[in-house]
Design a protein around this motif. Structure first.
Motif, PDB file in Angstrom:
ATOM      1  N   HIS A 235      12.104 -90.396 120.834  1.00 29.09           N
ATOM      2  CA  HIS A 235      11.135 -88.684 120.828  1.00 29.09           C
ATOM      3  C   HIS A 235      12.090 -88.061 121.110  1.00 29.09           C
ATOM      4  N   ARG A 236      13.483 -88.492 122.541  1.00 31.20           N
ATOM      5  CA  ARG A 236      14.577 -87.343 122.783  1.00 31.20           C
ATOM      6  C   ARG A 236      15.555 -86.915 121.570  1.00 31.20           C
ATOM      7  N   ALA A 237      15.389 -88.156 120.734  1.00 31.84           N
ATOM      8  CA  ALA A 237      16.647 -88.192 119.538  1.00 31.84           C
ATOM      9  C   ALA A 237      16.220 -87.011 118.727  1.00 31.84           C
ATOM     10  N   LEU A 238      14.626 -87.485 118.325  1.00 34.08           N
ATOM     11  CA  LEU A 238      13.744 -86.580 117.802  1.00 34.08           C
ATOM     12  C   LEU A 238      13.480 -85.053 117.891  1.00 34.08           C
ATOM     13  N   LEU A 239      13.624 -84.813 119.115  1.00 32.42           N
ATOM     14  CA  LEU A 239      13.562 -83.782 119.856  1.00 32.42           C
ATOM     15  C   LEU A 239      15.396 -82.297 119.834  1.00 32.42           C
ATOM     16  N   ALA A 240      16.030 -83.597 120.132  1.00 29.09           N
ATOM     17  CA  ALA A 240      17.450 -83.245 119.588  1.00 29.09           C
ATOM     18  C   ALA A 240      17.822 -83.055 118.035  1.00 29.09           C
ATOM     19  N   ARG A 241      16.925 -83.357 116.885  1.00 32.05           N
ATOM     20  CA  ARG A 241      17.213 -83.309 116.176  1.00 32.05           C
ATOM     21  C   ARG A 241      16.190 -80.942 115.555  1.00 32.05           C
ATOM     22  N   ILE A 242      15.465 -81.411 116.123  1.00 29.62           N
ATOM     23  CA  ILE A 242      14.322 -81.003 115.344  1.00 29.62           C
ATOM     24  C   ILE A 242      13.770 -79.354 116.821  1.00 29.62           C
ATOM     25  N   ALA A 243      14.406 -78.981 117.468  1.00 27.89           N
ATOM     26  CA  ALA A 243      14.236 -78.253 118.645  1.00 27.89           C
ATOM     27  C   ALA A 243      15.401 -77.944 119.338  1.00 27.89           C
ATOM     28  N   PRO A 244      15.119 -76.209 119.274  1.00 27.76           N
ATOM     29  CA  PRO A 244      16.038 -75.829 120.732  1.00 27.76           C
ATOM     30  C   PRO A 244      16.244 -76.165 121.726  1.00 27.76           C
ATOM     31  N   PRO A 245      17.037 -75.861 122.437  1.00 29.63           N
ATOM     32  CA  PRO A 245      16.397 -76.491 123.854  1.00 29.63           C
ATOM     33  C   PRO A 245      15.534 -75.651 125.340  1.00 29.63           C
ATOM     34  N   ARG A 246      15.614 -74.719 124.706  1.00 30.05           N
ATOM     35  CA  ARG A 246      13.722 -73.708 125.011  1.00 30.05           C
ATOM     36  C   ARG A 246      12.729 -73.521 124.432  1.00 30.05           C
ATOM     37  N   PHE A 247      11.515 -73.838 124.113  1.00 28.29           N
ATOM     38  CA  PHE A 247      10.645 -73.423 123.151  1.00 28.29           C
ATOM     39  C   PHE A 247       8.951 -72.996 123.233  1.00 28.29           C
ATOM     40  N   ASP A 248       8.642 -72.720 123.073  1.00 31.93           N
ATOM     41  CA  ASP A 248       7.387 -72.960 123.529  1.00 31.93           C
ATOM     42  C   ASP A 248       6.147 -73.420 122.192  1.00 31.93           C
ATOM     43  N   ILE A 249       5.158 -73.993 122.433  1.00 31.93           N
ATOM     44  CA  ILE A 249       4.109 -74.567 122.406  1.00 31.93           C
ATOM     45  C   ILE A 249       3.145 -73.928 121.663  1.00 31.93           C
ATOM     46  N   ARG A 250       2.407 -73.513 120.890  1.00 29.90           N
ATOM     47  CA  ARG A 250       1.092 -73.060 120.682  1.00 29.90           C
ATOM     48  C   ARG A 250       0.206 -73.755 120.681  1.00 29.90           C
ATOM     49  N   HIS A 251      -1.192 -74.020 121.533  1.00 31.22           N
ATOM     50  CA  HIS A 251      -2.172 -74.000 122.338  1.00 31.22           C
ATOM     51  C   HIS A 251      -3.380 -73.550 122.320  1.00 31.22           C
ATOM     52  N   TYR A 252      -4.239 -73.535 122.294  1.00 31.30           N
ATOM     53  CA  TYR A 252      -5.218 -73.318 122.478  1.00 31.30           C
ATOM     54  C   TYR A 252      -6.222 -74.049 124.091  1.00 31.30           C
ATOM     55  N   ALA A 253      -7.125 -73.154 124.076  1.00 31.62           N
ATOM     56  CA  ALA A 253      -7.618 -73.449 125.912  1.00 31.62           C
ATOM     57  C   ALA A 253      -8.982 -73.148 124.606  1.00 31.62           C
ATOM     58  N   ALA A 254     -10.107 -73.691 126.205  1.00 30.83           N
ATOM     59  CA  ALA A 254     -11.421 -73.435 126.018  1.00 30.83           C
ATOM     60  C   ALA A 254     -12.616 -74.140 127.335  1.00 30.83           C
ATOM     61  N   ILE A 255     -13.140 -72.754 127.693  1.00 27.81           N
ATOM     62  CA  ILE A 255     -14.258 -73.033 128.581  1.00 27.81           C
ATOM     63  C   ILE A 255     -15.713 -73.215 128.194  1.00 27.81           C
ATOM     64  N   THR A 256     -15.801 -73.744 128.812  1.00 27.60           N
ATOM     65  CA  THR A 256     -17.830 -73.605 129.229  1.00 27.60           C
ATOM     66  C   THR A 256     -18.334 -73.373 130.332  1.00 27.60           C
ATOM     67  N   VAL A 257     -18.545 -72.487 130.770  1.00 27.63           N
ATOM     68  CA  VAL A 257     -19.422 -72.667 132.159  1.00 27.63           C
ATOM     69  C   VAL A 257     -21.080 -72.943 131.879  1.00 27.63           C
ATOM     70  N   LEU A 258     -21.381 -73.729 132.503  1.00 32.24           N
ATOM     71  CA  LEU A 258     -23.018 -74.226 132.592  1.00 32.24           C
ATOM     72  C   LEU A 258     -23.601 -73.955 133.514  1.00 32.24           C
ATOM     73  N   ARG A 259     -24.376 -73.098 133.839  1.00 32.53           N
ATOM     74  CA  ARG A 259     -25.176 -73.108 134.639  1.00 32.53           C
ATOM     75  C   ARG A 259     -26.636 -73.655 134.985  1.00 32.53           C
ATOM     76  N   ALA A 260     -26.268 -74.156 136.267  1.00 29.70           N
ATOM     77  CA  ALA A 260     -27.732 -74.492 137.198  1.00 29.70           C
ATOM     78  C   ALA A 260     -28.996 -74.599 137.082  1.00 29.70           C
ATOM     79  N   LYS A 261     -30.229 -75.210 136.281  1.00 33.72           N
ATOM     80  CA  LYS A 261     -31.182 -74.795 136.330  1.00 33.72           C
ATOM     81  C   LYS A 261     -31.981 -74.600 137.902  1.00 33.72           C
ATOM     82  N   PRO A 262     -32.886 -73.704 137.748  1.00 37.01           N
ATOM     83  CA  PRO A 262     -33.569 -74.392 138.937  1.00 37.01           C
ATOM     84  C   PRO A 262     -33.826 -74.838 139.617  1.00 37.01           C
ATOM     85  N   ALA A 263     -33.719 -75.940 140.677  1.00 35.80           N
ATOM     86  CA  ALA A 263     -34.852 -77.546 141.428  1.00 35.80           C
ATOM     87  C   ALA A 263     -35.671 -77.073 141.561  1.00 35.80           C
TER      88      ALA A 263
END
Length: 263
Positions: A235-263
């Motif tokens: 993997h290190r050899a691969l990154l040396a070939r295809i990636a610059p020393p510094r780079f960004d990786i595109r991510h997504y984030a997901a958040i789901t908030v659940l509210r507890a129903k009355p007891a």
């Protein structure tokens, strides 16, 4: 841990990745934590339980905002690392090694429960009712997730391809933007308060991206030490070939908030 619906039943142990997990998986950008705060979570005086806390990344980053944190995880190695990192930072966080399905806290102990990157691993039929009882009303359960997008990022795609060469049954590949899937059992005890999807750009160096990839479930948590060493070199050899020393990786984030129903 071993689940038939994950990696074709191949066993994995997050404890084997603890050192690299602590060093390379503390990568959530400031915008990720700000989103949590904007939702009114983990603020001053709130009692927060972080499930599957790993090395305590979420509690340690949100600690300055004034919540009182408890973190639990099934891995003793991960909890030991979390305790050391919190202690070194002068943070008072109660970390405990216990399965989420067997939490041993009194009813109404917490105002917020969080689960970041770990929701898929739980036995939801056991967990849903237990969490409902642990939450004071109106309590909230926040499920959080962040993943790279291989279809939109050439470096991520190349890394995934190499992971699959070493671990063909790994099912953590091919992520696309999607809301968090909440099993139906939670509807008995919770209602959906909020769902959000948003993109993030996460900066890496070749070294930190290599560490992040090694610390994924498909490599260090699953493979032999010899396989991990061979992957690391390739993997290190691969990154040396295809990636610059510094780079960004595109991510997504997901958040789901659940509210507890009355007891």
């Amino acid at each position: 841990m071993q689940r038939n619906d994950i990696d074709a039943g191949r066993a994995f142990d997050w404890g084997r990745a603890s050192a690299d997990y602590a060093k390379y998986r503390d990568i959530y950008p400031a915008a990720f934590y700000q989103k949590i705060r904007d939702l009114g979570l983990c603020g001053p005086g709130q009692r927060v339980l972080d499930l599957g806390t790993g090395t305590g990344v979420l509690p340690r980053h949100l600690y300055p905002y004034g919540a009182v944190f408890t973190g639990t995880d099934i891995s003793e190695s991960q909890i030991s690392m979390a305790k050391a990192l919190a202690r070194d930072a002068g943070m008072e966080i109660d970390f405990r090694c216990m399965p989420a399905e067997r939490l041993s806290f009194p009813e109404g102990t917490f105002d917020v429960v969080t689960a970041c990157q770990c929701f898929v691993y739980f036995d939801h039929d056991l967990l849903a009712l237990r969490l409902s009882r642990l939450l004071a009303r109106p309590g909230r359960f926040a499920v959080l997730y962040m993943a790279w997008l291989p279809e939109e990022d050439d470096v991520a795609a190349a890394s995934e391809k190499l992971i699959l060469q070493y671990n063909p049954v790994w099912t953590g590949c091919g992520e696309t933007r999607r809301p968090i899937e909440v099993p139906a059992v939670y509807r008995q005890y919770f209602e959906v308060e909020r769902e959000e999807l948003f993109d993030l750009s996460v900066p890496f160096t070749r070294e930190s991206w290599n560490g992040r990839i090694k610390a994924c479930r498909g490599i260090e948590a699953s493979l032999s030490e010899d396989e991990v060493r061979r992957f690391d070199g390739e993997h290190r050899a691969l990154l040396a070939r295809i990636a610059p020393p510094r780079f960004d990786i595109r991510h997504y984030a997901a958040i789901t908030v659940l509210r507890a129903k009355p007891a």
